[in-house]
Write a protein that holds these residues in place. Structure first.
Motif, PDB file in Angstrom:
ATOM      1  N   ASP A   1      42.686  46.764  44.135  1.00 46.90           N
ATOM      2  CA  ASP A   1      41.673  47.512  43.388  1.00 46.90           C
ATOM      3  C   ASP A   1      40.895  46.587  42.458  1.00 46.90           C
ATOM      4  OD1 ASP A   1      42.240  50.057  44.476  1.00 46.90           O
ATOM      5  OD2 ASP A   1      43.972  50.262  43.154  1.00 46.90           O
ATOM      6  N   THR A   2      41.585  45.623  41.858  1.00 48.59           N
ATOM      7  CA  THR A   2      40.885  44.668  41.001  1.00 48.59           C
ATOM      8  C   THR A   2      39.854  43.882  41.794  1.00 48.59           C
ATOM      9  OG1 THR A   2      42.780  44.462  39.507  1.00 48.59           O
ATOM     10  CG2 THR A   2      41.173  42.661  39.492  1.00 48.59           C
ATOM     11  N   ASP A   3      40.224  43.452  42.995  1.00 45.21           N
ATOM     12  CA  ASP A   3      39.271  42.725  43.841  1.00 45.21           C
ATOM     13  C   ASP A   3      38.055  43.592  44.161  1.00 45.21           C
ATOM     14  OD1 ASP A   3      40.884  40.495  43.903  1.00 45.21           O
ATOM     15  OD2 ASP A   3      41.831  41.000  45.813  1.00 45.21           O
ATOM     16  N   ALA A   4      38.290  44.879  44.429  1.00 43.25           N
ATOM     17  CA  ALA A   4      37.180  45.783  44.758  1.00 43.25           C
ATOM     18  C   ALA A   4      36.225  45.934  43.575  1.00 43.25           C
ATOM     19  CB  ALA A   4      37.729  47.146  45.171  1.00 43.25           C
ATOM     20  N   VAL A   5      36.792  46.087  42.384  1.00 41.15           N
ATOM     21  CA  VAL A   5      35.953  46.249  41.189  1.00 41.15           C
ATOM     22  C   VAL A   5      35.187  44.963  40.903  1.00 41.15           C
ATOM     23  CG1 VAL A   5      35.990  46.672  38.702  1.00 41.15           C
ATOM     24  CG2 VAL A   5      37.441  48.032  40.207  1.00 41.15           C
ATOM     25  N   VAL A   6      35.866  43.824  40.997  1.00 42.21           N
ATOM     26  CA  VAL A   6      35.198  42.536  40.764  1.00 42.21           C
ATOM     27  C   VAL A   6      34.064  42.338  41.761  1.00 42.21           C
ATOM     28  CG1 VAL A   6      35.481  40.035  40.938  1.00 42.21           C
ATOM     29  CG2 VAL A   6      37.148  41.395  39.662  1.00 42.21           C
ATOM     30  N   SER A   7      34.334  42.636  43.029  1.00 40.42           N
ATOM     31  CA  SER A   7      33.314  42.456  44.062  1.00 40.42           C
ATOM     32  C   SER A   7      32.083  43.305  43.775  1.00 40.42           C
ATOM     33  CB  SER A   7      33.891  42.819  45.430  1.00 40.42           C
ATOM     34  OG  SER A   7      32.910  42.740  46.433  1.00 40.42           O
ATOM     35  N   TYR A   8      32.293  44.524  43.291  1.00 41.66           N
ATOM     36  CA  TYR A   8      31.174  45.429  43.027  1.00 41.66           C
ATOM     37  C   TYR A   8      30.378  44.999  41.800  1.00 41.66           C
ATOM     38  CZ  TYR A   8      28.594  49.758  42.166  1.00 41.66           C
ATOM     39  OH  TYR A   8      27.593  50.672  41.950  1.00 41.66           O
ATOM     40  N   LEU A   9      31.065  44.557  40.750  1.00 44.38           N
ATOM     41  CA  LEU A   9      30.398  44.271  39.479  1.00 44.38           C
ATOM     42  C   LEU A   9      29.902  42.841  39.366  1.00 44.38           C
ATOM     43  CD1 LEU A   9      32.780  46.132  36.984  1.00 44.38           C
ATOM     44  CD2 LEU A   9      30.527  46.874  37.764  1.00 44.38           C
ATOM     45  N   ARG A  10      30.332  41.966  40.245  1.00 47.57           N
ATOM     46  CA  ARG A  10      30.038  40.534  40.087  1.00 47.57           C
ATOM     47  C   ARG A  10      28.538  40.252  39.948  1.00 47.57           C
ATOM     48  NH1 ARG A  10      32.892  38.597  44.076  1.00 47.57           N
ATOM     49  NH2 ARG A  10      34.603  37.709  42.861  1.00 47.57           N
ATOM     50  N   SER A  11      27.729  40.914  40.717  1.00 51.27           N
ATOM     51  CA  SER A  11      26.289  40.610  40.718  1.00 51.27           C
ATOM     52  C   SER A  11      25.473  41.603  39.901  1.00 51.27           C
ATOM     53  CB  SER A  11      25.770  40.611  42.164  1.00 51.27           C
ATOM     54  OG  SER A  11      25.948  41.889  42.757  1.00 51.27           O
ATOM     55  N   ARG A  12      26.134  42.463  39.126  1.00 50.38           N
ATOM     56  CA  ARG A  12      25.419  43.504  38.399  1.00 50.38           C
ATOM     57  C   ARG A  12      25.498  43.292  36.894  1.00 50.38           C
ATOM     58  NH1 ARG A  12      27.310  46.059  43.077  1.00 50.38           N
ATOM     59  NH2 ARG A  12      25.868  47.605  43.964  1.00 50.38           N
ATOM     60  N   ARG A  13      24.403  43.577  36.215  1.00 50.08           N
ATOM     61  CA  ARG A  13      24.373  43.590  34.756  1.00 50.08           C
ATOM     62  C   ARG A  13      24.820  44.984  34.327  1.00 50.08           C
ATOM     63  NH1 ARG A  13      24.871  41.282  29.793  1.00 50.08           N
ATOM     64  NH2 ARG A  13      23.529  42.299  28.249  1.00 50.08           N
ATOM     65  N   SER A  14      26.113  45.122  34.003  1.00 49.03           N
ATOM     66  CA  SER A  14      26.704  46.442  33.788  1.00 49.03           C
ATOM     67  C   SER A  14      27.482  46.493  32.485  1.00 49.03           C
ATOM     68  CB  SER A  14      27.651  46.799  34.946  1.00 49.03           C
ATOM     69  OG  SER A  14      26.987  46.792  36.184  1.00 49.03           O
ATOM     70  N   LEU A  15      27.697  47.730  32.018  1.00 44.65           N
ATOM     71  CA  LEU A  15      28.553  47.992  30.872  1.00 44.65           C
ATOM     72  C   LEU A  15      29.723  48.836  31.336  1.00 44.65           C
ATOM     73  CD1 LEU A  15      29.145  48.033  27.765  1.00 44.65           C
ATOM     74  CD2 LEU A  15      27.781  50.138  27.669  1.00 44.65           C
ATOM     75  N   LEU A  16      30.936  48.406  31.027  1.00 42.73           N
ATOM     76  CA  LEU A  16      32.136  49.171  31.350  1.00 42.73           C
ATOM     77  C   LEU A  16      32.754  49.671  30.059  1.00 42.73           C
ATOM     78  CD1 LEU A  16      34.467  50.192  33.141  1.00 42.73           C
ATOM     79  CD2 LEU A  16      35.494  47.913  32.934  1.00 42.73           C
ATOM     80  N   LEU A  17      32.875  50.989  29.931  1.00 38.76           N
ATOM     81  CA  LEU A  17      33.574  51.587  28.796  1.00 38.76           C
ATOM     82  C   LEU A  17      34.979  51.950  29.266  1.00 38.76           C
ATOM     83  CD1 LEU A  17      34.104  52.950  26.140  1.00 38.76           C
ATOM     84  CD2 LEU A  17      32.643  54.846  26.822  1.00 38.76           C
ATOM     85  N   LEU A  18      35.974  51.297  28.677  1.00 40.90           N
ATOM     86  CA  LEU A  18      37.378  51.530  29.022  1.00 40.90           C
ATOM     87  C   LEU A  18      38.042  52.184  27.820  1.00 40.90           C
ATOM     88  CD1 LEU A  18      39.060  50.918  31.563  1.00 40.90           C
ATOM     89  CD2 LEU A  18      39.889  48.859  30.427  1.00 40.90           C
ATOM     90  N   ASP A  19      38.382  53.451  27.966  1.00 35.75           N
ATOM     91  CA  ASP A  19      38.801  54.276  26.838  1.00 35.75           C
ATOM     92  C   ASP A  19      40.310  54.485  26.807  1.00 35.75           C
ATOM     93  OD1 ASP A  19      38.168  55.963  24.574  1.00 35.75           O
ATOM     94  OD2 ASP A  19      38.655  57.664  25.842  1.00 35.75           O
ATOM     95  N   ASN A  20      40.912  54.381  25.609  1.00 36.24           N
ATOM     96  CA  ASN A  20      42.338  54.629  25.394  1.00 36.24           C
ATOM     97  C   ASN A  20      43.227  53.599  26.090  1.00 36.24           C
ATOM     98  OD1 ASN A  20      41.489  58.034  25.544  1.00 36.24           O
ATOM     99  ND2 ASN A  20      42.291  57.060  23.716  1.00 36.24           N
ATOM    100  N   CYS A  21      43.100  52.377  25.659  1.00 36.30           N
ATOM    101  CA  CYS A  21      43.849  51.270  26.288  1.00 36.30           C
ATOM    102  C   CYS A  21      45.236  51.056  25.691  1.00 36.30           C
ATOM    103  CB  CYS A  21      43.061  49.966  26.148  1.00 36.30           C
ATOM    104  SG  CYS A  21      41.443  49.976  26.940  1.00 36.30           S
ATOM    105  N   GLU A  22      45.501  51.622  24.509  1.00 34.34           N
ATOM    106  CA  GLU A  22      46.670  51.186  23.744  1.00 34.34           C
ATOM    107  C   GLU A  22      48.005  51.394  24.456  1.00 34.34           C
ATOM    108  OE1 GLU A  22      45.629  55.334  22.971  1.00 34.34           O
ATOM    109  OE2 GLU A  22      44.510  53.524  22.457  1.00 34.34           O
ATOM    110  N   HIS A  23      48.135  52.432  25.273  1.00 33.72           N
ATOM    111  CA  HIS A  23      49.432  52.690  25.907  1.00 33.72           C
ATOM    112  C   HIS A  23      49.590  51.957  27.227  1.00 33.72           C
ATOM    113  CE1 HIS A  23      46.677  55.415  27.819  1.00 33.72           C
ATOM    114  NE2 HIS A  23      47.580  55.860  28.663  1.00 33.72           N
ATOM    115  N   LEU A  24      48.539  51.253  27.658  1.00 36.82           N
ATOM    116  CA  LEU A  24      48.578  50.500  28.917  1.00 36.82           C
ATOM    117  C   LEU A  24      47.975  49.113  28.678  1.00 36.82           C
ATOM    118  CD1 LEU A  24      47.297  53.331  31.289  1.00 36.82           C
ATOM    119  CD2 LEU A  24      49.648  52.553  31.070  1.00 36.82           C
ATOM    120  N   LEU A  25      48.490  48.429  27.660  1.00 37.81           N
ATOM    121  CA  LEU A  25      47.869  47.170  27.236  1.00 37.81           C
ATOM    122  C   LEU A  25      47.921  46.111  28.328  1.00 37.81           C
ATOM    123  CD1 LEU A  25      48.887  46.760  23.485  1.00 37.81           C
ATOM    124  CD2 LEU A  25      46.608  47.123  24.422  1.00 37.81           C
TER     125      LEU A  25
END
Length: 755
Positions: free
Chosen positions: A96-120
């Motif tokens: 899944d990480t490879d899929a996300v990297v492949s998709y975002l690599r060439s894009r100027r994007s913003l990722l909002l990752l919410d509530n990270c504390e319990h899955l640091l």
């Protein structure tokens, strides 16, 4: 409520602004690539982050992705959740990480990752990989603590501003965010409520006593129907020394929040307290039937539904609209509090088992109803329960002796996981269950065969063969048709002989057992194999039978597969071209209604074959381009079994047009909506209509579809995107336009369309 609610959902209430904080977050995002908003639970990190993200869509032409982690309890699923938010299917043999990297690599994007504390660990691992490999990506995270990643810029979010102790007029009090939030929430409970000369001092006293914490203010405001501001303030002050234990809030000033939660708990009756504690086992949203199964029985004369209604009234549970069934969800801090109460009661193991059993039954019911007219409703129920299906699987894997149930759950409905683009995830659940279960576990051979099928879906043929060998080594007649099915698929993908015989055997045995649903895919494989063998009449007969059985049952997903098989047979193997086109178009119509991106990619590709056979070379190249965009979304290419036919038509099109003309038409097709493949020559897409400022192009497109009366599900099907993506865009539109319902949005669109 403020706080830990999933940011991708449309907010139930309007946003109380924090102009200074918003500006600071935007400034930090402009100078760094990772900004983390920290602060105690209930302080409003999520709403602030969502507001900022929704205002930055123009600055990030590659898109703003929003992934909420509050429903997760397994760090392995962080990357999958982000992939879901991007609408990515996991059909390729990659992580899944490879899929996300492949998709975002060439894009100027913003990722909002919410509530990270319990899955640091899961959060920091993914963010580190993304920032390393995606140079134009910016990440905005929320967490109760910093992430500790190099280059991270941390902004601690403070409570809303509160007035000084001595305040003059109501207007002066309303200049402070804490007072405005209280008034707004109180007004949603009691529409006649307003700040007056007589109650302004008490409202100020209350907001000051609550330290301006949004969650505490909302819990207090929920009591305005039965208590005055003065009475609420008095009770908060009396309870300020009674602290709720166990909540992970170390800052002294937030003792008031804990006291407010404890006070809310004390106002509940015994049945409500019990249901609050027991509902803490739910990871996501749940309906009444789930609550009754998990929380019942209560004491004599008490009903779970009455207790749920009381908890909604007290703002402990929030009603979730937008689905056919009414669902509820609990804010993270309140769930955490309930979880401590449940653990203290000694009931946690029994309630967790009830939770698992409910979702195991849901899978069984889905298996019984999938092949029939209730398929869409079944899919809706499973989708709404997705977070809790994961939690039930996870509980079964970490609880001694329960892994056989996890294996049964994971293998019971792989159609659901594949349809939502989560084939890799279900493969992982199956593999983990197999690793945890002993060699004598009933159903192990069947599980190995289904694991082989899942590996083949990713074209991981070595792993598929390994699983098949292990399954065949176990003497289990029950597993025989599953093994034959997987073997047929592996042989077809590897273009080896005997696929036909194994598929026919699976069809025969599943038929003898009355398992029509599991006959369908091997029947498709058998029909395609007949066409490849040159037996076009046999393929027509078999696939026609498959289609008829689906139509008689009122089933759609496998009917699309049968229609596509008929189309492939006609178009690819010298049959009737008009019939072939009609079959493929009918299949595509089904897939677009269901937002099945992977299947739609096959169908659009098939229509390109039709145009190529007719010598309509430009249209063929455009359709290949449209299909390519869908393949890219899935991270996949056509199966090996179809590659030779596709390469023939693709190559002929490129040769007929020449490289330059082919590439131009292909590029044009990449920008088309797949729906346009059904409309003859490709017209200008909806997305090329003018933008409606201040909305982005995609937001303008969605706003117009809302104005046309389409539901979120219909919009998702029309645009071939996930429904959760539609909901996120609507949240952004709501923030930008300050519009709270679809009717007002429709009026706004009508007034802003260019003449």
């Amino acid at each position: 409520m403020a706080g830990d609610n999933e940011v991708g959902r449309r907010p139930l209430t309007s946003y109380v602004g924090r102009a200074d904080e918003e500006n600071e977050v935007r400034r930090l995002l402009g100078v760094g690539r990772l900004v983390t908003l920290t602060g105690a639970g209930g302080v409003g990190k999520t709403r602030l982050a969502a507001q900022v993200a929704s205002s930055l869509t123009r600055a990030f032409p590659g898109g703003v992705a929003v992934a909420g982690l509050s429903e997760l309890r397994d760090g392995r699923l962080v990357a999958r959740t982000v992939a879901d938010s991007l609408g990515l299917y996991d059909t390729a043999a990659r992580t899944d990480t490879d899929a996300v990297v492949s998709y975002l690599r060439s894009r100027r994007s913003l990722l909002l990752l919410d509530n990270c504390e319990h899955l640091l660990d899961g959060s920091t691992g993914l963010i580190t990989a993304l920032l390393r490999d995606c140079r134009d990506l910016v990440v905005l995270a929320t967490s109760r603590c910093s992430l500790g990643i190099a280059g991270e810029q941390v902004l601690t979010i403070q409570p809303l501003a509160v007035p000084p102790e001595e305040i003059g007029t109501p207007a002066e009090a309303l200049a402070f965010g804490a007072v405005r939030l209280f008034v707004e929430r109180a007004g949603s409970v009691l529409p006649s409520f307003e700040v007056t000369e007589s109650n302004a001092a008490d409202v100020v006293r209350l907001c000051r006593r609550l330290d301006g914490l949004p969650l505490a203010i909302e819990l207090a405001a929920a009591r305005i129907r039965v208590l005055s501001p003065s009475q609420i303030a008095d009770r908060v002050e009396r309870n300020s020394s009674v602290l709720a234990t166990g909540l992970r809030l170390s800052v002294e000033r937030h003792r008031t929040l804990r006291a407010t939660i404890e006070w809310s708990h004390s106002l509940c009756d015994e049945a409500e307290r019990t249901v609050w504690a027991r509902c803490s086992v739910f990871a996501g949203q749940f309906d009444v039937s789930a609550a009754e199964d998990v929380c019942g029985p209560l004491g004599a004369g008490s009903a779970v539904l009455d207790a749920v209604d009381g908890l909604v009234d007290k703002s402990v549970l929030a009603r979730v609209d937008g689905t056919d069934r009414v669902h509820y969800r609990m804010l993270g801090l309140l769930r955490e509090y309930g979880g401590h109460r449940l653990a203290d009661s000694g009931e946690e193991p029994a309630v967790a088992r009830k939770h698992r059993d409910h979702y195991a039954r849901l899978i069984e019911q889905a298996a019984d109803t999938w092949f029939g007219p209730g398929q869409d409703e079944t899919d809706e129920r499973l989708t709404a329960a997705h977070a809790d299906l994961r939690e039930a699987l996870s509980w079964s894997l970490r609880t001694p002796g329960e892994s056989p149930v996890a294996l049964e759950m994971a293998t019971g409905m792989i159609e659901y996981w594949v349809a939502r683009g989560a084939a890799w995830e279900v493969r992982d659940w199956i593999d983990r269950a197999l690793a945890s279960a002993g060699p004598e576990t009933p159903g192990r051979a069947r599980g190995l065969a289904i694991a082989a099928l899942c590996a083949a879906l990713h074209a991981d043929l070595p792993r598929a063969r390994e699983r098949l060998t292990a399954a065949e080594a176990i003497e289990d007649d029950n597993a025989a048709p599953y093994v034959a099915h997987a073997r047929a698929f592996v042989l077809m993908l590897s273009t080896e002989p005997n696929s036909l015989a194994h598929a026919a055997e699976a069809v025969r045995v599943f038929g003898e057992r009355g398992d029509v649903r599991r006959q369908m895919h091997p029947m498709f494989l058998q029909g395609v194999a007949l066409a490849y063998r040159g037996d076009l009449p046999g393929a027509r007969t078999l696939l026609g039978s498959m289609r008829s059985r689906c139509e008689e049952a009122g089933e759609n997903r496998y009917r699309s597969m049968a229609l596509f098989g008929l189309g492939v047979a006609e178009v690819g193997f010298g049959g009737d071209l008009d019939d072939g086109e009609r079959f493929i178009r009918s299949a595509l119509e089904i897939d677009l209604r269901a937002s099945d991106v992977l299947s739609a990619a096959y169908r659009v590709d098939g229509l390109a074959w039709v145009s190529a056979r007719r010598g309509e070379w430009v249209r063929a190249a455009e359709l290949f381009g449209t299909a390519a965009t869908l393949w890219d979304r899935c991270g996949a290419e056509p199966d090996v079994a179809l590659a030779a036919t596709r390469q023939t038509f693709h190559g002929a099109t490129r040769e007929a047009l020449g490289a330059s003309e082919f590439d131009a038409a292909f590029s044009l097709g990449q920008r088309r909506n797949p729906h346009e493949a059904l409309a003859g020559p490709l017209a200008h897409p909806e997305s090329e209509r003018s933008v409606l400022p201040p909305l982005t192009r995609r937001e303008s497109e969605i706003a117009r579809l809302v104005a046309a009366g389409l539901s979120n599900r219909e919009i998702a099907a029309r645009l071939v995107i996930a429904r959760r993506t539609v909901e996120t865009h609507l949240q952004h539109i709501s923030h930008k336009l300050d519009l709270t319902n679809r009717t007002r949005l429709a009026v706004w669109v009508a007034g802003h369309e260019p003449l």
